[in-house]
Write an enzyme that holds these catalytic residues in place. Structure first.
Site, PDB file in Angstrom:
ATOM      1  N   SER A 167      68.792   3.083  68.636  1.00 43.42           N
ATOM      2  CA  SER A 167      69.063   4.461  69.030  1.00 43.42           C
ATOM      3  C   SER A 167      70.533   4.609  69.423  1.00 43.42           C
ATOM      4  CB  SER A 167      68.178   4.780  70.237  1.00 43.42           C
ATOM      5  OG  SER A 167      68.630   5.914  70.903  1.00 43.42           O
ATOM      6  N   TYR A 180      64.933   2.206  78.882  1.00 45.50           N
ATOM      7  CA  TYR A 180      64.935   2.333  77.419  1.00 45.50           C
ATOM      8  C   TYR A 180      66.303   1.942  76.861  1.00 45.50           C
ATOM      9  CZ  TYR A 180      64.755   4.782  72.888  1.00 45.50           C
ATOM     10  OH  TYR A 180      64.813   5.105  71.560  1.00 45.50           O
ATOM     11  N   SER A 181      67.360   2.478  77.501  1.00 42.83           N
ATOM     12  CA  SER A 181      68.712   2.182  77.056  1.00 42.83           C
ATOM     13  C   SER A 181      68.981   0.675  77.110  1.00 42.83           C
ATOM     14  CB  SER A 181      69.704   2.945  77.949  1.00 42.83           C
ATOM     15  OG  SER A 181      71.012   2.651  77.595  1.00 42.83           O
ATOM     16  N   THR A 183      66.846  -1.737  76.790  1.00 46.31           N
ATOM     17  CA  THR A 183      66.156  -2.455  75.705  1.00 46.31           C
ATOM     18  C   THR A 183      66.900  -2.284  74.379  1.00 46.31           C
ATOM     19  OG1 THR A 183      64.676  -0.608  75.081  1.00 46.31           O
ATOM     20  CG2 THR A 183      63.895  -2.094  76.815  1.00 46.31           C
ATOM     21  N   ILE A 215      65.209  12.664  67.259  1.00 42.36           N
ATOM     22  CA  ILE A 215      64.358  12.934  66.095  1.00 42.36           C
ATOM     23  C   ILE A 215      63.111  13.686  66.575  1.00 42.36           C
ATOM     24  CG2 ILE A 215      63.154  11.871  64.124  1.00 42.36           C
ATOM     25  CD1 ILE A 215      66.207  11.245  64.227  1.00 42.36           C
TER      26      ILE A 215
HETATM   27  P1  NDP Z   1      56.557   7.168  68.688  1.00 45.40           P
HETATM   28  O1  NDP Z   1      56.320   7.093  70.157  1.00 45.40           O
HETATM   29  O2  NDP Z   1      56.261   8.432  67.970  1.00 45.40           O
HETATM   30  O3  NDP Z   1      55.743   6.000  67.967  1.00 45.40           O
HETATM   31  C1  NDP Z   1      55.726   4.729  68.531  1.00 45.40           C
HETATM   32  C2  NDP Z   1      54.844   3.822  67.689  1.00 45.40           C
HETATM   33  O4  NDP Z   1      54.763   2.548  68.341  1.00 45.40           O
HETATM   34  C3  NDP Z   1      53.447   4.356  67.538  1.00 45.40           C
HETATM   35  O5  NDP Z   1      52.955   4.053  66.255  1.00 45.40           O
HETATM   36  C4  NDP Z   1      52.667   3.582  68.602  1.00 45.40           C
HETATM   37  O6  NDP Z   1      51.341   3.495  68.169  1.00 45.40           O
HETATM   38  C5  NDP Z   1      53.368   2.221  68.569  1.00 45.40           C
HETATM   39  N1  NDP Z   1      53.274   1.497  69.853  1.00 45.40           N
HETATM   40  C6  NDP Z   1      53.462   1.988  71.092  1.00 45.40           C
HETATM   41  N2  NDP Z   1      53.303   1.022  72.009  1.00 45.40           N
HETATM   42  C7  NDP Z   1      52.996  -0.113  71.341  1.00 45.40           C
HETATM   43  C8  NDP Z   1      52.698  -1.440  71.731  1.00 45.40           C
HETATM   44  N3  NDP Z   1      52.687  -1.818  72.996  1.00 45.40           N
HETATM   45  N4  NDP Z   1      52.419  -2.349  70.769  1.00 45.40           N
HETATM   46  C9  NDP Z   1      52.412  -1.978  69.470  1.00 45.40           C
HETATM   47  N5  NDP Z   1      52.690  -0.737  69.026  1.00 45.40           N
HETATM   48  C10 NDP Z   1      52.969   0.194  69.955  1.00 45.40           C
HETATM   49  O7  NDP Z   1      58.085   6.719  68.475  1.00 45.40           O
HETATM   50  P2  NDP Z   1      59.198   7.367  67.525  1.00 45.40           P
HETATM   51  O8  NDP Z   1      58.645   7.504  66.161  1.00 45.40           O
HETATM   52  O9  NDP Z   1      59.789   8.542  68.208  1.00 45.40           O
HETATM   53  O10 NDP Z   1      60.303   6.203  67.533  1.00 45.40           O
HETATM   54  C11 NDP Z   1      60.296   5.183  66.554  1.00 45.40           C
HETATM   55  C12 NDP Z   1      61.559   4.351  66.717  1.00 45.40           C
HETATM   56  O11 NDP Z   1      62.702   5.198  66.592  1.00 45.40           O
HETATM   57  C13 NDP Z   1      61.676   3.668  68.079  1.00 45.40           C
HETATM   58  O12 NDP Z   1      62.224   2.387  67.928  1.00 45.40           O
HETATM   59  C14 NDP Z   1      62.631   4.577  68.832  1.00 45.40           C
HETATM   60  O13 NDP Z   1      63.338   3.901  69.844  1.00 45.40           O
HETATM   61  C15 NDP Z   1      63.547   5.028  67.709  1.00 45.40           C
HETATM   62  N6  NDP Z   1      64.230   6.256  68.030  1.00 45.40           N
HETATM   63  C16 NDP Z   1      63.530   7.431  68.144  1.00 45.40           C
HETATM   64  C17 NDP Z   1      64.188   8.591  68.490  1.00 45.40           C
HETATM   65  C18 NDP Z   1      63.482   9.898  68.612  1.00 45.40           C
HETATM   66  O14 NDP Z   1      64.122  10.875  69.055  1.00 45.40           O
HETATM   67  N7  NDP Z   1      62.208  10.003  68.231  1.00 45.40           N
HETATM   68  C19 NDP Z   1      65.636   8.601  68.769  1.00 45.40           C
HETATM   69  C20 NDP Z   1      66.261   7.318  68.612  1.00 45.40           C
HETATM   70  C21 NDP Z   1      65.578   6.195  68.251  1.00 45.40           C
HETATM   71  P3  NDP Z   1      50.117   3.204  69.168  1.00 45.40           P
HETATM   72  O15 NDP Z   1      50.266   4.156  70.323  1.00 45.40           O
HETATM   73  O16 NDP Z   1      48.931   3.449  68.312  1.00 45.40           O
HETATM   74  O17 NDP Z   1      50.265   1.778  69.532  1.00 45.40           O
END
Ligand code: NDP
Length: 286
Positions: A167, A180-181, A183, A215
């Site tokens: 990010s 979060y930052s 990590t 996003i």
């Molecule tokens: P979401 O929160 O929408 O999705 C997270 C996903 O991770 C889900 O599929 C969730 O599924 C899974 N997950 C959560 N906890 C666990 C766990 N303990 N073990 C395994 N799986 C897990 O995230 P985003 O789509 O928004 O983000 C995706 C990536 O993009 C991340 O790395 C984020 O840091 C990065 N990003 C996103 C931004 C944004 O604005 N959206 C901005 C910058 C970076 P489930 O709950 O079923 O486990």
């Protein structure tokens, strides 16, 4: 002089020119994608499937993963007419994850490991919860290190790629995102250092670090509601930027593209930058 000028122009061209993304390069590619039940990960699953990749998806919620899988099978996201040969889902929690689970699940080799999952993120002032930070480090950072380490030998055998979703907050610290930052900065430090080492050892595994801005995923929009004045970019486009950057073996992907210049300006102009940044956030001190 002419030789020198030609050299400079050639250098510039080599630096800026990249072969365009060829989606067909992903046909038959074996991909393990984490965090695929929602948000950007779910969108990546649809793109990979359209491009004909064999994908294994992970997340914790089995029923939600099953829905994504059904959607893939129904072919609603097919564009190239290629039905993925193999799509699997694995329900697992990456704070207690072992790569063995995935190996046992018949992924015969691996070309792409796409690390995308994150634990539940709090968008708030630091309130002193050290245990939460420790847990988030486990989910967002240590599990990435463990998965990448387990996958490296297989990726090396296949001249594969490691794609790490990070990010802008892993390049520029912002308010409300302390843990979060941390990590995301950790990911940059670890994987950028690892990239050097792989190159020095002539091990043919590329590492692509993806720097994303805000996003429009449900989780992100819910987190920032009423707290920040920023426009979110579309998740399907972000997903495609990650996939194409990984396929082109780029070292870093910035989405939206102008974030790269934001990072440069951040370093070049340190004065007043904090006030400018803070002005995007809603906060009145008590
Ligand atoms: P979401 O929160 O929408 O999705 C997270 C996903 O991770 C889900 O599929 C969730 O599924 C899974 N997950 C959560 N906890 C666990 C766990 N303990 N073990 C395994 N799986 C897990 O995230 P985003 O789509 O928004 O983000 C995706 C990536 O993009 C991340 O790395 C984020 O840091 C990065 N990003 C996103 C931004 C944004 O604005 N959206 C901005 C910058 C970076 P489930 O709950 O079923 O486990």
């Amino acid at each position: 002089k002419v030789l020198c000028a030609t050299g400079i122009v050639a250098g510039f061209l080599a630096f800026f020119w990249k072969d365009p993304f060829n989606p067909e390069s992903l046909s038959g590619a074996r991909v393990l994608l984490t965090g695929a039940s929602a948000g950007i990960g779910e969108q990546m699953a649809y793109h990979y499937a359209r491009f004909g990749a064999e994908i294994v998806l992970t997340a914790r919620r089995e029923a939600v993963l099953q829905k994504v899988r059904t959607s893939l099978y129904e072919g609603r996201h097919r564009r190239f007419g290629l039905l993925p040969k193999q799509q699997q889902q694995i329900s697992c929690q990456h704070d207690k994850f072992s790569f063995g689970t995935v190996e046992q699940n018949q992924l015969r080799g691996l070309d792409y490991l796409v690390l995308n999952h994150i634990g539940v993120t709090r968008f708030q002032m630091w309130a002193g919860d050290v245990e939460y930070t420790r847990w988030l480090m486990q989910v967002n950072f240590f599990s990435y290190v463990a998965l990448a380490t387990a996958a490296l030998p297989t990726l090396e055998k296949n001249k594969g790629s490691l794609v790490v979703v990070s990010s802008l907050i892993g390049k520029i610290p912002t308010p409300f995102t302390t843990s979060y930052s941390a990590t995301k900065f950790a990911l940059d430090g670890f994987f950028s250092s690892l990239r050097h080492e792989l190159i020095m050892q002539k091990r043919n595994v590329s590492i692509t670090l993806c720097i994303l801005g805000l996003i429009d995923t449900d989780a992100a929009l819910e987190n920032i509601r009423g707290k920040v004045h920023l426009t979110a970019s579309p998740a399907p486009e972000a997903a495609l930027a990650i996939i194409s950057g990984g396929a082109m073996r780029m070292q870093e992907v910035f989405y939206p593209w102008w974030l790269q210049y934001t990072c440069c300006l951040w370093v070049l102009f340190p004065y007043n930058r904090d006030q400018v940044l803070q002005s995007y956030y809603n906060y009145s001190s008590p």
